[in-house]
Design an enzyme around this catalytic site. Structure first.
Site, mmCIF file in Angstrom:
data_model
loop_
_atom_site.group_PDB
_atom_site.id
_atom_site.type_symbol
_atom_site.label_atom_id
_atom_site.label_comp_id
_atom_site.label_asym_id
_atom_site.label_seq_id
_atom_site.Cartn_x
_atom_site.Cartn_y
_atom_site.Cartn_z
ATOM 1 C CE1 TYR A 12 -5.945 2.841 -3.817
ATOM 2 C CE2 TYR A 12 -5.355 2.396 -6.097
ATOM 3 C CZ TYR A 12 -5.292 3.205 -4.988
ATOM 4 O OH TYR A 12 -4.581 4.382 -5.039
ATOM 5 C CG ASP B 31 -1.855 8.797 8.156
ATOM 6 O OD1 ASP B 31 -1.992 7.585 8.425
ATOM 7 O OD2 ASP B 31 -1.399 9.194 7.074
#
Ligand code: UDP
Length: 315
Positions: A147, A33
């Site tokens: 997105y 991450d």
């Protein structure tokens, strides 16, 4: 042989729940991450354990992992409308370049690959409820396009790697999900309404609140994903709770559950906000024997304590 999984976006809301699940099932878990929307605190309880590794890294760059990998779960992406409006380029990059890099890694390691896709591939749908066979109604140049199109591209890329390189791929289309570790201020309706209700502040409903959503409790979603990984089903699968509610009724439900004194106020509806959203889960039922176990009210009550804690800590 031990199983080893790479979870991108592993410190995010869903990623961290997946880290817990796979760790709990005995897997070696590598959590990757870059912490732009994820938080290390979501996986701190796993840090230092011998089957868990955290790597701070942006998966849009070439990824090096030493040793074997059996599975990659690609969950890295900003996922709330506010986040992807603030980070449009990162959102496009992680869905496109990040998917390419993680698929390349899957190919190099001969690993299974699961893509976190989304109900947003259906856009503002003209079919209701949405079946996996529906192609969607997305504006490529609209605000949500960054997105939606990135995820649509990611699905196309996963299928291309499956067809051309024989990679064992899975695609899960995730509908609105909630539970602990959601960011209190990620801008989405559910954490916003909880925060506002718990503070007795006005609840901000966008538009007239007639738009609908269908909310899934996180444990149900994780179970669906776990089953999909174990299945041999390559086509996309919707995972979501079909219990549909208007956003106005949802605001009222949160007021009731939290016993809040908040009033409801109406604000402008953001552009391209889908009017309806409800999964058709026939495929998940048939292929995975999956259906949600937690009703919305029950799940919201389970989640309320988490939000109470967050409000105390972060206001
Ligand atoms: N919404 C709202 N008030 C808020 C935040 C969101 O009324 O403070 C609405 C939003 O316009 C949408 C719905 O709630 O119609 C769900 O929004 P969310 O951001 O949770 O996710 P989406 O499903 O739109 O991706």
């Amino acid at each position: 042989m031990e199983n080893r999984v790479l979870i991108t976006g592993g410190a995010g809301f869903l990623g961290s729940h997946l880290c817990d699940r796979f760790y709990g099932e005995g897997w070696n878990v590598i959590c990757m991450d870059n912490l732009i929307t994820g938080a290390f605190s979501n996986v701190r309880h796993l840090d230092g354990k011998d089957r868990f590794t955290f790597i701070d890294y942006d998966v849009t760059n070439y990824i090096n992992i030493d040793g074997p990998l059996d599975l990659i779960l690609h969950f890295a992406s900003p996922a709330s409308p506010i986040d992807y409006l603030e980070m449009p380029i990162q959102t496009l990059k992680v869905g496109s370049l990040g998917t390419h890099k993680t698929l390349g890694l899957a190919r190099a390691k001969k690993a299974k690959f699961l893509l976190a896709s989304t109900s947003e591939v259906y856009g503002d749908p003209q079919e209701h409820p949405q079946k996996e066979s529906y192609w969607g109604n997305v504006s490529p140049t609209g605000l949500r396009g960054v997105y939606d199109e990135a995820k649509r591209f990611a699905e196309a890329m996963a299928m291309a790697y499956h067809r051309y390189h024989g990679i064992d791929t899975r695609i899960v289309r995730i509908f609105n999900t909630y539970g602990s570790r959601m960011r209190l201020k990620d801008g989405r309706a559910l954490p916003t309404f909880f925060r506002q209700a718990l503070k007795n502040e006005p609840i901000t409903v966008f538009g007239d609140g007639s738009q609908t959503r269908s909310f899934t409790y996180v444990d149900d979603l994780i179970e669906g994903i776990y089953r999909l990984v174990q299945s041999d089903y390559v086509e996309p699968v919707n995972i979501g709770n079909p219990e549909e509610i208007s956003i106005l009724d949802f605001a009222k439900e949160i007021i009731e559950i939290t016993e809040s004194k908040s009033e409801i106020i109406f604000e402008e509806l953001p552009a391209d906000d889908p009017k309806i959203r409800q999964p058709d889960i026939s495929r998940a039922k048939e292929v995975l024997g999956w259906q949600p176990q937690t009703g919305r009210k029950e799940g919201l009550i389970k989640t309320m304590d988490y939000f109470k804690e967050q409000v105390l800590k972060n206001g």
